[in-house]
Design a protein around this motif. Structure first.
Motif, PDB file in Angstrom:
ATOM      1  N   LEU A  91       0.835  -1.205   0.000  1.00 28.00           N
ATOM      2  CA  LEU A  91       0.000   0.000   0.000  1.00 28.00           C
ATOM      3  C   LEU A  91       0.869   1.254   0.000  1.00 28.00           C
ATOM      4  N   PHE A  92       1.875   1.223   0.865  1.00 27.39           N
ATOM      5  CA  PHE A  92       2.740   2.404   0.937  1.00 27.39           C
ATOM      6  C   PHE A  92       3.447   2.644  -0.390  1.00 27.39           C
ATOM      7  N   ILE A  93       3.986   1.575  -0.984  1.00 26.68           N
ATOM      8  CA  ILE A  93       4.736   1.745  -2.230  1.00 26.68           C
ATOM      9  C   ILE A  93       3.840   2.367  -3.303  1.00 26.68           C
ATOM     10  N   VAL A  94       2.614   1.896  -3.395  1.00 26.99           N
ATOM     11  CA  VAL A  94       1.714   2.442  -4.414  1.00 26.99           C
ATOM     12  C   VAL A  94       1.404   3.909  -4.113  1.00 26.99           C
ATOM     13  N   PHE A  95       1.086   4.178  -2.852  1.00 29.62           N
ATOM     14  CA  PHE A  95       0.766   5.551  -2.466  1.00 29.62           C
ATOM     15  C   PHE A  95       1.969   6.472  -2.695  1.00 29.62           C
ATOM     16  N   TYR A  96       3.124   5.976  -2.309  1.00 27.06           N
ATOM     17  CA  TYR A  96       4.338   6.785  -2.429  1.00 27.06           C
ATOM     18  C   TYR A  96       4.744   6.969  -3.893  1.00 27.06           C
ATOM     19  N   ALA A  97       4.479   5.968  -4.716  1.00 23.05           N
ATOM     20  CA  ALA A  97       4.831   6.080  -6.134  1.00 23.05           C
ATOM     21  C   ALA A  97       4.124   7.279  -6.750  1.00 23.05           C
ATOM     22  N   VAL A  98       2.896   7.509  -6.349  1.00 20.79           N
ATOM     23  CA  VAL A  98       2.152   8.654  -6.891  1.00 20.79           C
ATOM     24  C   VAL A  98       2.537   9.932  -6.160  1.00 20.79           C
ATOM     25  N   THR A  99       2.527   9.867  -4.810  1.00 21.41           N
ATOM     26  CA  THR A  99       2.717  11.109  -4.062  1.00 21.41           C
ATOM     27  C   THR A  99       4.144  11.631  -4.121  1.00 21.41           C
ATOM     28  N   SER A 100       5.126  10.746  -4.266  1.00 21.52           N
ATOM     29  CA  SER A 100       6.496  11.264  -4.352  1.00 21.52           C
ATOM     30  C   SER A 100       6.635  12.134  -5.593  1.00 21.52           C
ATOM     31  N   VAL A 101       5.935  11.747  -6.654  1.00 20.22           N
ATOM     32  CA  VAL A 101       6.007  12.527  -7.883  1.00 20.22           C
ATOM     33  C   VAL A 101       5.226  13.833  -7.737  1.00 20.22           C
ATOM     34  N   THR A 102       3.960  13.715  -7.317  1.00 23.96           N
ATOM     35  CA  THR A 102       3.152  14.941  -7.268  1.00 23.96           C
ATOM     36  C   THR A 102       3.675  15.910  -6.209  1.00 23.96           C
ATOM     37  N   SER A 103       4.187  15.390  -5.082  1.00 22.62           N
ATOM     38  CA  SER A 103       4.684  16.330  -4.073  1.00 22.62           C
ATOM     39  C   SER A 103       5.911  17.069  -4.580  1.00 22.62           C
ATOM     40  N   SER A 104       6.717  16.401  -5.405  1.00 19.71           N
ATOM     41  CA  SER A 104       7.878  17.119  -5.940  1.00 19.71           C
ATOM     42  C   SER A 104       7.438  18.207  -6.924  1.00 19.71           C
ATOM     43  N   TRP A 105       6.350  17.978  -7.630  1.00 18.92           N
ATOM     44  CA  TRP A 105       5.832  19.057  -8.489  1.00 18.92           C
ATOM     45  C   TRP A 105       5.360  20.223  -7.623  1.00 18.92           C
ATOM     46  N   ASP A 106       4.607  19.860  -6.572  1.00 16.30           N
ATOM     47  CA  ASP A 106       4.005  20.903  -5.734  1.00 16.30           C
ATOM     48  C   ASP A 106       5.060  21.758  -5.064  1.00 16.30           C
ATOM     49  N   TRP A 107       6.005  21.103  -4.410  1.00 19.41           N
ATOM     50  CA  TRP A 107       6.896  21.840  -3.515  1.00 19.41           C
ATOM     51  C   TRP A 107       8.126  22.362  -4.229  1.00 19.41           C
ATOM     52  N   LEU A 108       8.586  21.645  -5.258  1.00 22.73           N
ATOM     53  CA  LEU A 108       9.848  22.054  -5.872  1.00 22.73           C
ATOM     54  C   LEU A 108       9.660  22.586  -7.298  1.00 22.73           C
ATOM     55  N   MET A 109       8.972  21.789  -8.124  1.00 29.42           N
ATOM     56  CA  MET A 109       8.900  22.223  -9.527  1.00 29.42           C
ATOM     57  C   MET A 109       8.111  23.515  -9.665  1.00 29.42           C
ATOM     58  N   SER A 110       7.095  23.704  -8.804  1.00 30.65           N
ATOM     59  CA  SER A 110       6.270  24.894  -8.976  1.00 30.65           C
ATOM     60  C   SER A 110       6.976  26.168  -8.519  1.00 30.65           C
ATOM     61  N   ILE A 111       8.198  26.029  -7.980  1.00 26.53           N
ATOM     62  CA  ILE A 111       8.983  27.246  -7.703  1.00 26.53           C
ATOM     63  C   ILE A 111       9.293  27.931  -9.033  1.00 26.53           C
ATOM     64  N   ASP A 112       9.707  27.136 -10.003  1.00 25.34           N
ATOM     65  CA  ASP A 112       9.876  27.658 -11.365  1.00 25.34           C
ATOM     66  C   ASP A 112       8.566  27.361 -12.087  1.00 25.34           C
ATOM     67  N   ALA A 113       7.571  28.166 -11.790  1.00 23.52           N
ATOM     68  CA  ALA A 113       6.206  27.774 -12.147  1.00 23.52           C
ATOM     69  C   ALA A 113       5.956  27.642 -13.648  1.00 23.52           C
ATOM     70  N   HIS A 114       6.754  28.311 -14.461  1.00 19.54           N
ATOM     71  CA  HIS A 114       6.503  28.217 -15.900  1.00 19.54           C
ATOM     72  C   HIS A 114       7.112  26.978 -16.508  1.00 19.54           C
ATOM     73  N   TRP A 115       8.101  26.454 -15.820  1.00 18.79           N
ATOM     74  CA  TRP A 115       8.887  25.364 -16.397  1.00 18.79           C
ATOM     75  C   TRP A 115       8.255  24.015 -16.069  1.00 18.79           C
ATOM     76  N   PHE A 116       8.555  23.016 -16.877  1.00 15.91           N
ATOM     77  CA  PHE A 116       7.966  21.690 -16.647  1.00 15.91           C
ATOM     78  C   PHE A 116       8.910  20.634 -17.203  1.00 15.91           C
ATOM     79  N   SER A 117       8.861  19.460 -16.597  1.00 16.99           N
ATOM     80  CA  SER A 117       9.626  18.329 -17.114  1.00 16.99           C
ATOM     81  C   SER A 117       8.970  17.068 -16.591  1.00 16.99           C
ATOM     82  N   THR A 118       8.674  16.148 -17.490  1.00 13.14           N
ATOM     83  CA  THR A 118       7.957  14.938 -17.054  1.00 13.14           C
ATOM     84  C   THR A 118       8.814  14.055 -16.161  1.00 13.14           C
ATOM     85  N   LEU A 119      10.127  14.124 -16.332  1.00 13.01           N
ATOM     86  CA  LEU A 119      11.005  13.241 -15.558  1.00 13.01           C
ATOM     87  C   LEU A 119      11.195  13.727 -14.123  1.00 13.01           C
ATOM     88  N   TYR A 120      10.842  14.983 -13.885  1.00  8.47           N
ATOM     89  CA  TYR A 120      11.194  15.673 -12.643  1.00  8.47           C
ATOM     90  C   TYR A 120      10.973  14.838 -11.378  1.00  8.47           C
TER      91      TYR A 120
END
Lengths: 456, 391
Positions: free
Chosen positions: B174-203
Motif C-alpha cells: 500500500l505504501f509503495i503504491v501511495f508513495y509512487a504517486v505522491t512522491s512525484v506529485t509532491s515534488s511538483w508541488d513543492w519544488l517544480m512549482s517554484i519555477d512555475a513556468h517550467w515543466f519536465s515529465t522526468l522531474y
C-alpha cells in the motif's frame, strides 16, 4: 547459504543431481514430437510470408508500404521498438537479478536469454529493410568510406546502432558462457560420435575442473556487471530516437526510464507467453514452477505500474506545460481518430496487469498466459500510438492524414514472428532450455525434497 | 544474542540539542540580519524537503524489501523504521512554514496579481486550496502508513507470527503504491512549482532518485554511529557491502536520470525548457558542476572496488560526501527560482542544515531506543545473518 523455511522451494519433487540432468536433457533426445513439427510448420509459413514481403519491399521499394509524407515512420519502427523491448527480459533476468541475488532466475535465465538474442535479431531486421538495400547495411557503421563520408554522430539513430550491437554482443557472450558447462554435459551424455564431436567442439574443451569453474564464475560476474547498465542503455537510446526531436508527444524527458520499464514489462510478458507453453510441452513443471510464474508476475505489476504512472505523468504535463501543441497531441491521442489504439494500449498495459494484485490470478497459469498476451498486444500498441498518432496530425492541418498498413507491412511483421518462433523451436532442440549447472547450484538450498529433509 | 535495546546516551542528546540550537541561532541571524524572507523561506523549504525525503526513504527501504521478501536487510531494517519517525515532525514544520507566509515568499503562482497567461492556464492545479488539500493527503497517508508499518514490525518481533509478516507485506505494498504517486506529485508541488513556468515529465523521478541516494547514505551514517556506540554487533561486512552497493548503484541511477533530463532538454533546445538550465549554469555554475562531481564522480570512483564497499573507512566518507552532494543538488533546484542571484551559502544555510540534522538525529534515535535493535523473531532474520556476497 541458509534459506528460510517460509520460502517456497524452487525445484519440486525428489530430485538428485543426475535426475536434474536427465529431466532437462530429455527434450533434446530422440525425434521431435508432432507438436514441435506443427509449430515449426506454422512458424516456417509465417517466416515465408515475411520473405515474400521482404522481396516486395526490396524489389518495388518502400512504396509498397502504407507510410506517406506525413507519417514517414509507422509499422517498421513500431515493430523494431517492440522487438527490442522484448529483448530486455533475458539480460535483465541474467544480470540485474543476478546482482540482486534472486535465485529463482536460474530456472528461466537460459531460455529468456535465448529469446533476447532472437528478439534483437528480429528487431535489427526492420532498420535494415527500411534502408531498402540490404547489402549496403554496413554503411551504418562509422568508417571513412571512399568519399570520406562519415555517419552522423549527432543522430540518435546511430547511437542505436552502437547500443544495440553492444547489447547483442554482450548478451550473446553472456548466454554462451553460461551454456559452456551445460554443453559439456550434453557432450558427455551424447551416445553417437557426430553429436559428441559437435558438442565437444562447442564446449571449448570444458572439463569441469576447479580452475574452469573459477574462471567461469569470474567471467560470468564481469559480464553481468557489464550487462547491467546495458539493460538500461539500450532502451534509453531507443527512446532518444523520439525524445531528442521537437515533435509534440515525442519530446518528453520521462522517455528514457519509462521506455526501459516498458521494455522489461513487455520482455517478461513474452517470457511468460513462451515459458508457460514450454514448461508444459517439455514437462519441466518441476523446474519452472508456479512460484516462478508468480515472481515474474510481480515484476509485471511493478513495471506495468511504472509505465502507467508515466502515461499519466505525460498526460498531466501536456496540460500543465500550457503548450498548445503538446496539449493537442495528447488530446488527439485519447479522443482523436486513433483513440481506439490509445485505449487498447491503456487497457492492456495499465489495467490488465493490475489483476496480478490478486494472488489467485497471479498463481493461475491460464490467467497469466492470457494477461501476458494482453501485455504483448498493449506494448505493441504503445509504440504504435507514440509513433503514428504523434505524426499523423502535424503543425500544418493541410497535411493531416491517416495511416493504414499494407499487406507487405503486415507480412514483414508476421515474418519476424515466424522467424522468432522458428529459432526458438530450434533452440529447444539444440541446447538445454534450463541452465543445468545453475539449477544444481540451488538444488541443495531450494529443492523441495532437500528443504524438507533439512527441517525435519 | 541479546536484543540490544539501549537508552539514549546523554552525550548524543546533548550534541543533537546543541545542533538544533545552532540551527535556531542561524535562523535568528537570518531574520534579524536582513537576509530577506525569500532566502529564509527557501532554506526552510529545502531542509524540510531534504530531511522529509530521507525519512520517507527510510520507510521505502523497509517497504520495498518487505514486498520483495528479501532477507538480508532484516538486520538493519530498524534504522529505516526509525528514520520514518521524522515524517510527522517534517509535516508540522512544513505546515508552519507555509502558513507563516512561506508560500507567498516561495511560489510565484500564489500571487493573484502576478498571474500571466501561462500561470492562469495552470491555475486549476496550482492554487492554494488544492495545494493545501494535496499537502494534507500526502502527510496523512505517509504518517498513517509509517505508523502502521512500524507497529506491525514491532508486533512481528514479539513472536514472529506469519500473520504479521504478511500484514507487513500488505501495508508495504500500500505504501509503495501511495508513495509512487505522491512522491512525484509532491515534488511538483513543492519544488517544480517554484519555477512555475517550467515543466519536465522526468522531474518527479529525478527528485526521488536523489532522495533514494541520500536516504541510503544517511542509513549508512546512522549504522556507523550505532556501531560506534557498541551496538548493531550482528551487522557484519556483508550487510555493509550490500548498503555500499546501493550507494554505488543508486548514485549511478541518479546520474542517469540527471543526464536523461539534461541531455533531452539540451538537444531539443526549446527556449521554454532550456531556461531552467540556462539560469543554473550561468548563475550557479560552480554549484551546477559540483553537483555532478560529488554525486557521481566521487561514489563512482571510490566505491568501484569490492573492498571499498565493505570498509567504513571508505564508505563513511563517501556517504557523507553524497549526503552533502544531494543537499547541494537540492540547493540548485530550489535557489535559482526562489531566491535568484542573491542566493549564497552562508551562516544561515549551513547553520540551519545543522539544526535540521540535529532534530532529525534526535527524533530518529529516540525512535530507535524504543524497540529492540535486533528483530530476532523476524522469519527471515536467520537468513540475514547467514549469507555472504561474492560480488
Amino acid at each position: 547459504m541458509y534459506v528460510s523455511p517460509i520460502r517456497e522451494p524452487l525445484i519440486k519433487g525428489n530430485k538428485d543431481y543426475s535426475q536434474v540432468t536427465k529431466d532437462i536433457l530429455a527434450p533434446m533426445a530422440g525425434t521431435p514430437s508432432k507438436y514441435w513439427y506443427m509449430g515449426m510448420t506454422i512458424a516456417g509459413a509465417a517466416a515465408l510470408f515475411g520473405a515474400w514481403a521482404s522481396f516486395m519491399t526490396v524489389f518495388y521499394g518502400i512504396g509498397t508500404w502504407g507510410t506517406n509524407k506525413t507519417i514517414g515512420w509507422a509499422w517498421d519502427i513500431t515493430n523494431f521498438v517492440w522487438w527490442v523491448g522484448i529483448g530486455h527480459a533475458g539480460t535483465f533476468i541474467s544480470a540485474i537479478l543476478l546482482l540482486f541475488r534472486q535465485k529463482w532466475r536460474t530456472s528461466i535465465n537460459r531460455s529468456a536469454e535465448a529469446m533476447t538474442l532472437i528478439a534483437i535479431a528480429c528487431a535489427g531486421f526492420f532498420p535494415l529493410i527500411h534502408m531498402g538495400r540490404l547489402l549496403l547495411g554496413f554503411f551504418i557503421f562509422p568508417y571513412p568510406n571512399t568519399r570520406a563520408l562519415w555517419v552522423n554522430f549527432n543522430s540518435p539513430l546511430l547511437w542505436d546502432v552502437f547500443a544495440i550491437s553492444t547489447y547483442f554482443a554482450v548478451s550473446l557472450v553472456f548466454w554462451y558462457v553460461g551454456l559452456i558447462p551445460d554443453i559439456g554435459t550434453v557432450r558427455d551424455k551424447a551416445k553417437d560420435k557426430i553429436r559428441k564431436a559437435i558438442y565437444g567442439f562447442l564446449s571449448f574443451g570444458w572439463t569441469g575442473s576447479a580452475k574452469h569453474w573459477s574462471r567461469h564464475e569470474t567471467i560470468s560476474l564481469i559480464l553481468a556487471g557489464l550487462a547491467a547498465p546495458l539493460v538500461l542503455s539500450v532502451h534509453t537510446i531507443v527512446s532518444f530516437d523520439f525524445a531528442t526531436s521537437v515533435i509534440p508527444g515525442w519530446h518528453t524527458t520521462i522517455f528514457p526510464p519509462y521506455f526501459v520499464s516498458g521494455a522489461i514489462f513487455s520482455g517478461f510478458a513474452m517470457v511468460l507467453t513462451l515459458l508457460i507453453v514450454t514448461r508444459k510441452a517439455l514437462h519441466l513443471e518441476d523446474y519452472i514452477t508456479v512460484n516462478h510464474v508468480e515472481s515474474m508476475n510481480k515484476i509485471i505489476i511493478l513495471t506495468g505500474s511504472i509505465v502507467g504512472i508515466a502515461y499519466l505523468t505525460e498526460f498531466f504535463m501536456a496540460w500543465y506545460s500550457g503548450v498548445e501543441y503538446e496539449t493537442y497531441a495528447f488530446f488527439n491521442r485519447a479522443f482523436g481518430p486513433y483513440a481506439w489504439a490509445y485505449w487498447i494500449m491503456m487497457t492492456c498495459n495499465v489495467i490488465t496487469p493490475q489483476l496480478f494484485w490478486f494472488k489467485k490470478i497471479r498463481t493461475n497459469l491460464v490467467a497469466t498466459f492470457i494477461i501476458s498476451i494482453f501485455v504483448n498486444i498493449g506494448m505493441w500498441f504503445e509504440r504504435f500510438v507514440i509513433v503514428v498518432t504523434s505524426l499523423h496530425r502535424d503543425y500544418l492541418p493541410s497535411s493531416w492524414t491517416m495511416y493504414k498498413p499494407t499487406i507487405v507491412e503486415v507480412g514483414l511483421y508476421v515474418g519476424t514472428l515466424g522467424l522468432f518462433f522458428t529459432l526458438f523451436l530450434l533452440f529447444i532442440r539444440v541446447f538445454p532450455v534450463i541452465a543445468i549447472a545453475e539449477i544444481k547450484s540451488v538444488l541443495k538450498s531450494s529443492g523441495e525434497h532437500q528443504k524438507h529433509a533439512d527441517h525435519e | 544474542m541479546e536484543n540490544q535495546s539501549f537508552t539514549l546516551p546523554k552525550k548524543l542528546i546533548n550534541v543533537a540539542i546543541g545542533m538544533v540550537i545552532i540551527g535556531l541561532i542561524s535562523l535568528a541571524y537570518g531574520y534579524f540580519g536582513g537576509l530577506g524572507g525569500e532566502r529564509i523561506a527557501a532554506n526552510l523549504l529545502m531542509n524540510n524537503v531534504y530531511f522529509l525525503g530521507i525519512a520517507l526513504i527510510g520507510l521505502f527501504f523497509v517497504a520495498v524489501h518487505a514486498i520483495a521478501e528479501s532477507g538480508w536487510q532484516v538486520s538493519v531494517q530498524r534504522i529505516g523504521e526509525a528514520m520514518s519517525a521524522f515524517i510527522p515532525v517534517a509535516g508540522v514544520l512544513m505546515a508552519l512554514l507555509f502558513i507563516l507566509g512561506g508560500m507567498h515568499a516561495l511560489y510565484e503562482w500564489t500571487h493573484a496579481d502576478h498571474m500571466d497567461a501561462i500561470l492562469l492556464k495552470k491555475a486549476a492545479y496550482l492554487n492554494i486550496p488544492f495545494f493545501s488539500i494535496r499537502f494534507a493527503v500526502y502527510f496523512a497517508g505517509w504518517i498513517v502508513l509509517a505508523h502502521l508499518i512500524r507497529k506491525t514490525s514491532a508486533k512481528l518481533d514479539l513472536n514472529g507470527e506469519i500473520f504479521y509478516f504478511n500484514r507487513l507485506r500488505m501495508l508495504s505494498a500500500l505504501f509503495i503504491v501511495f508513495y509512487a504517486v505522491t512522491s512525484v506529485t509532491s515534488s511538483w508541488d513543492w519544488l517544480m512549482s517554484i519555477d512555475a513556468h517550467w515543466f519536465s515529465t522526468l522531474y518527479g523521478w529525478y527528485i526521488f532518485s536523489g532522495m533514494l541516494v541520500s536516504g541510503v547514505a544517511v542509513l549508512i551514517i546512522i549504522l556507523f554511529i550505532l556501531k560506534r556506540m557498541g551496538l548493531m554487533t550482528h551487522v557484519n561486512d556483508e550487510h555493509v557491502h550490500d548498503l555500499g552497493k546501493y550507494l554505488f548503484g543508486f548514485s549511478i541511477f541518479w546520474a542517469y536520470l540527471w543526464f536523461s533530463q539534461y541531455m533531452l532538454i539540451w538537444y531539443a533546445n526549446i527556449p521554454e525548457e532550456t531556461v531552467y538550465f540556462y539560469t543554473r549554469i550561468n548563475q550557479f555554475g560552480t554549484i551546477f558542476y559540483l553537483n555532478l562531481v560529488l554525486n557521481l564522480v566521487v561514489p563512482l570512483l571510490l566505491l568501484m572496488t569490492r573492498n571499498s564497499k565493505r570498509m567504513f573507512l571508505v564508505l563513511l566518507p563517501v556517504a557523507i560526501v553524497v549526503f552533502i552532494g544531494h543537499w547541494i543538488d537540492l540547493y540548485q533546484i530550489v535557489m535559482p527560482g526562489a531566491v535568484g542571484e542573491e542566493a549564497g551559502i552562508g551562516l544561515l544555510e549551513i547553520g540551519l542544515t545543522i539544526g535540521y540534522a540535529g532534530l532529525f538525529l534526535l527524533v530518529v534515535f529516540r525512535s530507535l531506543s524504543k524497540h529492540p535493535l535486533v528483530p530476532k523473531n523476524h522469519p527471515l532474520y536467520k537468513e540475514s545473518l547467514e549469507y555472504h556476497t561474492n560480488y
